[in-house]
Design a protein around this motif. Structure first.
Motif, PDB file in Angstrom:
ATOM      1  N   LEU A 197       0.829  -1.213   0.000  1.00 38.93           N
ATOM      2  CA  LEU A 197       0.000   0.000   0.000  1.00 38.93           C
ATOM      3  C   LEU A 197       0.861   1.260   0.000  1.00 38.93           C
ATOM      4  O   LEU A 197       0.479   2.276  -0.582  1.00 38.93           O
ATOM      5  CB  LEU A 197      -0.959  -0.017   1.188  1.00 38.93           C
ATOM      6  CG  LEU A 197      -1.970  -1.175   1.199  1.00 38.93           C
ATOM      7  CD1 LEU A 197      -2.846  -1.102   2.444  1.00 38.93           C
ATOM      8  CD2 LEU A 197      -2.833  -1.203  -0.043  1.00 38.93           C
ATOM      9  N   ASP A 198       2.023   1.187   0.647  1.00 35.95           N
ATOM     10  CA  ASP A 198       2.936   2.331   0.609  1.00 35.95           C
ATOM     11  C   ASP A 198       3.389   2.629  -0.819  1.00 35.95           C
ATOM     12  O   ASP A 198       3.682   3.767  -1.169  1.00 35.95           O
ATOM     13  CB  ASP A 198       4.175   2.063   1.471  1.00 35.95           C
ATOM     14  CG  ASP A 198       3.880   2.127   2.958  1.00 35.95           C
ATOM     15  OD1 ASP A 198       2.838   2.689   3.332  1.00 35.95           O
ATOM     16  OD2 ASP A 198       4.705   1.608   3.744  1.00 35.95           O
TER      17      ASP A 198
ATOM     18  N   VAL B 205      -8.794  -4.583  -2.678  1.00 32.22           N
ATOM     19  CA  VAL B 205      -9.728  -4.283  -3.759  1.00 32.22           C
ATOM     20  C   VAL B 205      -9.785  -2.777  -4.055  1.00 32.22           C
ATOM     21  O   VAL B 205     -10.248  -2.352  -5.102  1.00 32.22           O
ATOM     22  CB  VAL B 205     -11.133  -4.828  -3.435  1.00 32.22           C
ATOM     23  CG1 VAL B 205     -12.117  -4.567  -4.549  1.00 32.22           C
ATOM     24  CG2 VAL B 205     -11.049  -6.331  -3.161  1.00 32.22           C
ATOM     25  N   ALA B 206      -9.306  -1.961  -3.119  1.00 28.62           N
ATOM     26  CA  ALA B 206      -9.301  -0.506  -3.311  1.00 28.62           C
ATOM     27  C   ALA B 206      -7.962  -0.092  -3.931  1.00 28.62           C
ATOM     28  O   ALA B 206      -6.930  -0.718  -3.661  1.00 28.62           O
ATOM     29  CB  ALA B 206      -9.502   0.194  -1.974  1.00 28.62           C
ATOM     30  N   VAL B 207      -7.964   0.966  -4.742  1.00 28.89           N
ATOM     31  CA  VAL B 207      -6.695   1.346  -5.375  1.00 28.89           C
ATOM     32  C   VAL B 207      -5.754   2.088  -4.429  1.00 28.89           C
ATOM     33  O   VAL B 207      -4.557   1.783  -4.379  1.00 28.89           O
ATOM     34  CB  VAL B 207      -6.908   2.133  -6.687  1.00 28.89           C
ATOM     35  CG1 VAL B 207      -7.455   1.232  -7.770  1.00 28.89           C
ATOM     36  CG2 VAL B 207      -7.784   3.354  -6.496  1.00 28.89           C
ATOM     37  N   PHE B 208      -6.261   3.042  -3.705  1.00 33.09           N
ATOM     38  CA  PHE B 208      -5.421   3.781  -2.752  1.00 33.09           C
ATOM     39  C   PHE B 208      -6.228   3.919  -1.470  1.00 33.09           C
ATOM     40  O   PHE B 208      -6.811   4.976  -1.214  1.00 33.09           O
ATOM     41  CB  PHE B 208      -5.029   5.158  -3.313  1.00 33.09           C
ATOM     42  CG  PHE B 208      -4.251   5.114  -4.594  1.00 33.09           C
ATOM     43  CD1 PHE B 208      -2.865   4.930  -4.563  1.00 33.09           C
ATOM     44  CD2 PHE B 208      -4.880   5.232  -5.832  1.00 33.09           C
ATOM     45  CE1 PHE B 208      -2.132   4.887  -5.747  1.00 33.09           C
ATOM     46  CE2 PHE B 208      -4.153   5.186  -7.017  1.00 33.09           C
ATOM     47  CZ  PHE B 208      -2.776   5.009  -6.973  1.00 33.09           C
ATOM     48  N   PRO B 209      -6.309   2.824  -0.677  1.00 34.48           N
ATOM     49  CA  PRO B 209      -7.246   2.819   0.451  1.00 34.48           C
ATOM     50  C   PRO B 209      -6.933   3.876   1.506  1.00 34.48           C
ATOM     51  O   PRO B 209      -5.789   4.290   1.672  1.00 34.48           O
ATOM     52  CB  PRO B 209      -7.090   1.411   1.015  1.00 34.48           C
ATOM     53  CG  PRO B 209      -5.810   0.878   0.479  1.00 34.48           C
ATOM     54  CD  PRO B 209      -5.573   1.561  -0.827  1.00 34.48           C
ATOM     55  N   ARG B 210      -7.997   4.274   2.183  1.00 33.34           N
ATOM     56  CA  ARG B 210      -7.922   5.225   3.288  1.00 33.34           C
ATOM     57  C   ARG B 210      -8.417   4.529   4.542  1.00 33.34           C
ATOM     58  O   ARG B 210      -9.501   3.916   4.517  1.00 33.34           O
ATOM     59  CB  ARG B 210      -8.839   6.424   3.009  1.00 33.34           C
ATOM     60  CG  ARG B 210      -8.381   7.307   1.870  1.00 33.34           C
ATOM     61  CD  ARG B 210      -7.151   8.099   2.280  1.00 33.34           C
ATOM     62  NE  ARG B 210      -6.636   8.917   1.208  1.00 33.34           N
ATOM     63  CZ  ARG B 210      -5.624   8.551   0.402  1.00 33.34           C
ATOM     64  NH1 ARG B 210      -5.050   7.367   0.524  1.00 33.34           N
ATOM     65  NH2 ARG B 210      -5.187   9.383  -0.522  1.00 33.34           N
TER      66      ARG B 210
ATOM     67  N   PRO C 190      -9.243   8.052  -4.117  1.00 29.75           N
ATOM     68  CA  PRO C 190      -9.532   8.717  -2.839  1.00 29.75           C
ATOM     69  C   PRO C 190     -10.015  10.145  -3.020  1.00 29.75           C
ATOM     70  O   PRO C 190      -9.481  10.888  -3.850  1.00 29.75           O
ATOM     71  CB  PRO C 190      -8.174   8.724  -2.117  1.00 29.75           C
ATOM     72  CG  PRO C 190      -7.337   7.726  -2.819  1.00 29.75           C
ATOM     73  CD  PRO C 190      -7.826   7.675  -4.233  1.00 29.75           C
ATOM     74  N   LYS C 191     -10.993  10.507  -2.224  1.00 24.94           N
ATOM     75  CA  LYS C 191     -11.480  11.890  -2.210  1.00 24.94           C
ATOM     76  C   LYS C 191     -10.931  12.640  -1.005  1.00 24.94           C
ATOM     77  O   LYS C 191     -11.155  13.845  -0.867  1.00 24.94           O
ATOM     78  CB  LYS C 191     -13.015  11.920  -2.197  1.00 24.94           C
ATOM     79  CG  LYS C 191     -13.638  11.161  -3.363  1.00 24.94           C
ATOM     80  CD  LYS C 191     -13.100  11.595  -4.709  1.00 24.94           C
ATOM     81  CE  LYS C 191     -13.403  10.581  -5.809  1.00 24.94           C
ATOM     82  NZ  LYS C 191     -12.447  10.747  -6.954  1.00 24.94           N
ATOM     83  N   ILE C 192     -10.264  11.918  -0.123  1.00 29.15           N
ATOM     84  CA  ILE C 192      -9.589  12.545   1.024  1.00 29.15           C
ATOM     85  C   ILE C 192      -8.092  12.425   0.765  1.00 29.15           C
ATOM     86  O   ILE C 192      -7.591  11.316   0.560  1.00 29.15           O
ATOM     87  CB  ILE C 192      -9.951  11.839   2.344  1.00 29.15           C
ATOM     88  CG1 ILE C 192     -11.465  11.837   2.545  1.00 29.15           C
ATOM     89  CG2 ILE C 192      -9.240  12.509   3.520  1.00 29.15           C
ATOM     90  CD1 ILE C 192     -11.907  11.049   3.791  1.00 29.15           C
TER      91      ILE C 192
END
Lengths: 419, 419
Positions: free
Chosen positions: A116-117, A407-412, B157-159
C-alpha cells in the motif's frame, strides 16, 4: 506502425507488428536472451539473439516502458503460442528504478502495508490488477442491470449539514467557515429522488470515520445505492437485489474468465429472522445475528438449498435505522433484510417509511438535523425501499480476498492517508 | 394487478389496467372531472364521472400518490390518444401538502433559490427532471464510449493529505486528528493508474471551495476524468475526447428524444493558440483567451467550418499546470488543448510529463506534498494525457441552461449546504 495488444498477436503470425508495454522480466541465457513484455492485455515473449540488443538489455530494467517491433513467430512453448523474433526495441521512458518488490513473481511477496505504501507499483501486479478489475466489472454489471430496468443514475451531495443518520463516525469539514460533514451514505437523497424518478441508483464514495483497524473497514469506500418506489414490500426490493447480484457476478466472470464466480439462484432462499435464530441455535430473544450465527446459516443454506446466498428477513426494529418500515402485524420486527453470502453479511436493505406522520413518530417528534428530509414526505411519497452494496467488501468476498484493502486502489483508513 | 407505465397505455386499448403515480392536476367541470396522473414515463388523463369519486377528489390533493385501475379508452383529444375511464382510485400516501409552487405549469414560476430550498419537490417538474436526466444520460454515454475502447473504471480517494494541485480553494477535513483535504480532482491518481491499466476513467465528485457566487461554480461537481497512455501526443487525446463528446450527446438524444443536440463533426476543427489570438483579434502576447476571444472563435468555427465545436491547442506553458507536457520545439507553449462549444470553454486537457526528471525540473526540485506522486514516475510511465469534463456544466451548456445549479440535484455552493 500502429501498436497492437499482446492478446492480438496470434492473429498476426508471420507478420511484422509493433507492441508496447513494460519490461516485465529479462532472462539472459548463454546463446539467447528473452525479454518478457507486459501490456494491459497480457505478456509477450521477445527473443533476442542480436548481440547489440542483448547488451542493450542491461539498461532496459524491469518496468521500463518499451515499444517493440518484430516478427510474430509460432512457438508452442511460448505463453501465447507465438513470440516476437528479430525485435527492434525502443525505450519510451528512462530506465525504470527497481520496484520495491518483484512484480514478475506469481504472488507479491511484500506484506500488505508495504504494497500500500507503493500502491502505484503494487497495483501493476496481476493479483492486485485482477481485484481492481473485478471491482470495475462489478460496478458495470450493477449499472447495466438497473439501466435495463429504467432506473435513473443520480449524483448526490457528499458534503452535508448534519451527521444524523448514524450520529457517530463522521468526518467534520470546514465549509466556508461553517461546520459540515462528509456524507456517510446517500440514504436520504436517494429516498427523496424516488419522488422524482421512482427508481434511482448511485455509485459514489461514502465516508466513515471508522475507529476500527480491521480487514473490512475503510474510511472511504464505494457505495452502490439503489432505491425504488411503488413496491408492495421488501420482497420486491429483494427481487431487484437478486438480479443486481447476478448481473454483477456475470460482469466479473465476463471480464475475468479465469475467475470462478458463485451461482446466484433464480430465487434466493429466504428465512425470517425468528426462524434464522432457530436454525443457528441462538436464543429466541437475540436482537441480532452474531458472526457465528451467520456462518451456521450459510452452512444451512448450502446444505438445504444448495445456495451460496441466503436472505434473512424481518430483523428486529430496534436494530434497524429509524426510517425502516415495520412488519405489518408484528411491529417489533421490520420489513428489512440482509443478504448473506457463504455465511457473511454482504448487503443490507429494506422497505422504508413513506408517510410523514410515521417519520415524526419514529423520531419521537425530534426532527433536528433532518427537517428538510422529513418535510419532503409531506409531498406524496410512494411505498419504497432499497439497499446498499459496499463495492470493495462485496468484491473481496466474491474473490475470497482476506482484506478489503486489496480491492481498493489507494485505500484510506485510520492510519493511512497516502499515497 | 401488475402496474403498467403511462407510456404503455396505447398498447392496452380496450383493456382494464392499473397505473400508479402522483396526482399532477385535478380539473372539476360541471358534468365530469379529470384527474391527471404523472408517473416516471409521462401523464395519464383519467375521466371521473362517478359522483362518489368526484367528491373524493377533494382529498386527492396534487402530489398525493395514487394507484388507478380503469379501462383504456381511445380519445384522440387525450395526451396519449387514450385515457382511463371508469376508474377505481386508491391513495398510496396520505393527502399531500400543497407544493410551495405549482408543478403542473409548463415552467416553474418560483425563482431558483426557492426551487433549491425545496429541491425534492422542484425536481419533480418536467424541466428540472429533464436536466437531471440529461446528466445521467451523458454519464452513461461517457462510460459506454470508453468501455468500448477497453478503458478501466477506477474509484480514487477523495480525502488527500495535501492540497498541492492548485493550492487554493480546498476544503480542510479533520482526519482522525490529522489535517487532510477534499480532493479537487483525481488528476494524480488517474495518471498513476495509467501505469496499471494504460487507459482509465473515473466518474466521481470533486470539491472546490469556490469563493465565487456565479452561475457556473459549484462547491461539489461531478468530474468525468479520462487518462490514457501510449499516445504520440495530445492529438491522440483529442481524438478520444471527440468520440466521448459524440457518445455523450448521442446518449442524451436517445434518452430525451425531444431535446435537440449539436452535431459533433467526425473531426473537430483545431487551431493553435497563436492562430487563435489572430482570429480573435487579440494581441500576440496575450497569455490566455478572454471570454470575448472565445466567443469570436466560436463564431469563426461556425462560419469557417460549420462546427459548434473548436479545439484550441498549444496554450502557453505558464497558464497550464506543472504536469503539462511542453510543445516539442517550442517550449513556451504546451501540448494542451481546450474544447470550445459555441464559444465557451467546455473541456480542458493535454499531454502530461511522463519522465521523473521532467517532474523534478518542472517543480524546481521542490516535491513537498507530491512526493509519492512524483516518485511513481521513477518506475516507468508511458507518454500519456487526458482530460476532465465537468458533468453539470457540460450538460448545462448542451441544454442552454443558464445556471449550472439547474443540472445538479442538491447543489452545494458558497451559501448553500442544504437540503
Amino acid at each position: 506502425m500502429q501498436r497492437i495488444l499482446s492478446s492480438q498477436l496470434p492473429a498476426y503470425a508471420g507478420r511484422t507488428v509493433t507492441v508496447a508495454g513494460w519490461v516485465h522480466r529479462r532472462r539472459v541465457l548463454k546463446a539467447v536472451a528473452f525479454l518478457i513484455m507486459r501490456d494491459r492485455a497480457g505478456l509477450v515473449q521477445i527473443v533476442v539473439t542480436d548481440p547489440d540488443l542483448r547488451d542493450k538489455l542491461e539498461e532496459l530494467t524491469e518496468e521500463t516502458v518499451v515499444e517493440v517491433t518484430g516478427t510474430v513467430t509460432i512457438n508452442s512453448a511460448a505463453p501465447l503460442g507465438v513470440e516476437l523474433t528479430q525485435p527492434v526495441v525502443r525505450a519510451l521512458s528512462a530506465p525504470a528504478a527497481p520496484p520495491p518488490f518483484d512484480l514478475y513473481r506469481p504472488l507479491l511477496t511484500a506484506n500488505l502495508p508495504t504494497q500500500l505504501d507503493h500502491a502505484s507499483v503494487a497495483l501493476r501486479h496481476a493479483t492486485r490488477r485482477r481485484a481492481v478489475t473485478a471491482a470495475a466489472a462489478a460496478a458495470e454489471g450493477f449499472r447495466a442491470t438497473l439501466d435495463a430496468r429504467g432506473f435513473t443514475e443520480i449524483f448526490t451531495p457528499k458534503i452535508v449539514a448534519s451527521a444524523t443518520e448514524s450520529g457517530a463516525n463522521v468526518f467534520g469539514i470546514d465549509y466556508f467557515g461553517s461546520r459540515a460533514f462528509l456524507a456517510q451514505s446517500p440514504q436520504f437523497y436517494k429516498q427523496l429522488m424516488v419522488g422524482v424518478f421512482e427508481q434511482v441508483y448511485e455509485v459514489g464514495p461514502v465516508f466513515r470515520a471508522e475507529p476500527h483497524d480491521t480487514a473490512r473497514h475503510l474510511a472511504q469506500y464505494t457505495s452502490l445505492d439503489v432505491e425504488l418506489g411503488f413496491i408492495e414490500d421488501h420482497l420486491d426490493v429483494m427481487a431487484v437485489l437478486r438480479d443486481v447480484v447476478a448481473g454483477m457476478t456475470e460482469a466479473v466472470a465476463d471480464r475475468l474468465p479465469g475467475v470462478k464466480m458463485p451461482i446466484v439462484p433464480a430465487e434466493i432462499p429466504a428465512v425470517h429472522f425468528t426462524t434464522a435464530l432457530e436454525i443457528a441455535g441462538a436464543p429466541a430473544d437475540e436482537p441480532d445475528l452474531a458472526p457465528a450465527h451467520e456462518r451456521a446459516l450459510g452452512e444451512w443454506a448450502l446444505r438445504e438449498h444448495g445456495s451460496d446466498f441466503l436472505f434473512v428477513t424481518g430483523y428486529p426494529m430496534r436494530k434497524r435505522p429509524f426510517y425502516t418500515h415495520p412488519e405489518p402485524g408484528r411491529p417489533t420486527h421490520s420489513n428489512s433484510f440482509d443478504l448473506l453470502f457463504r455465511g457473511l453479511e454482504m448487503v443490507t436493505g429494506g422497505q422504508r417509511l413513506h408517510e410523514h406522520a410515521d417519520y415524526v413518530a419514529a423520531l419521537n417528534g425530534d426532527l433536528t438535523g433532518v427537517e428538510t428530509y422529513v418535510e419532503a414526505f409531506r409531498h406524496g411519497m410512494p411505498p419504497h425501499g432499497g439497499f446498499a452494496i459496499g463495492l470493495e467488501r462485496f468484491v473481496a468476498r466474491l474473490l475470497g480476498a482476506t482484506n478489503v484493502r486489496e480491492v481498493a486502489v489507494f485505500p484510506r483508513d485510520l492510519h493511512r492517508l497516502t499515497p
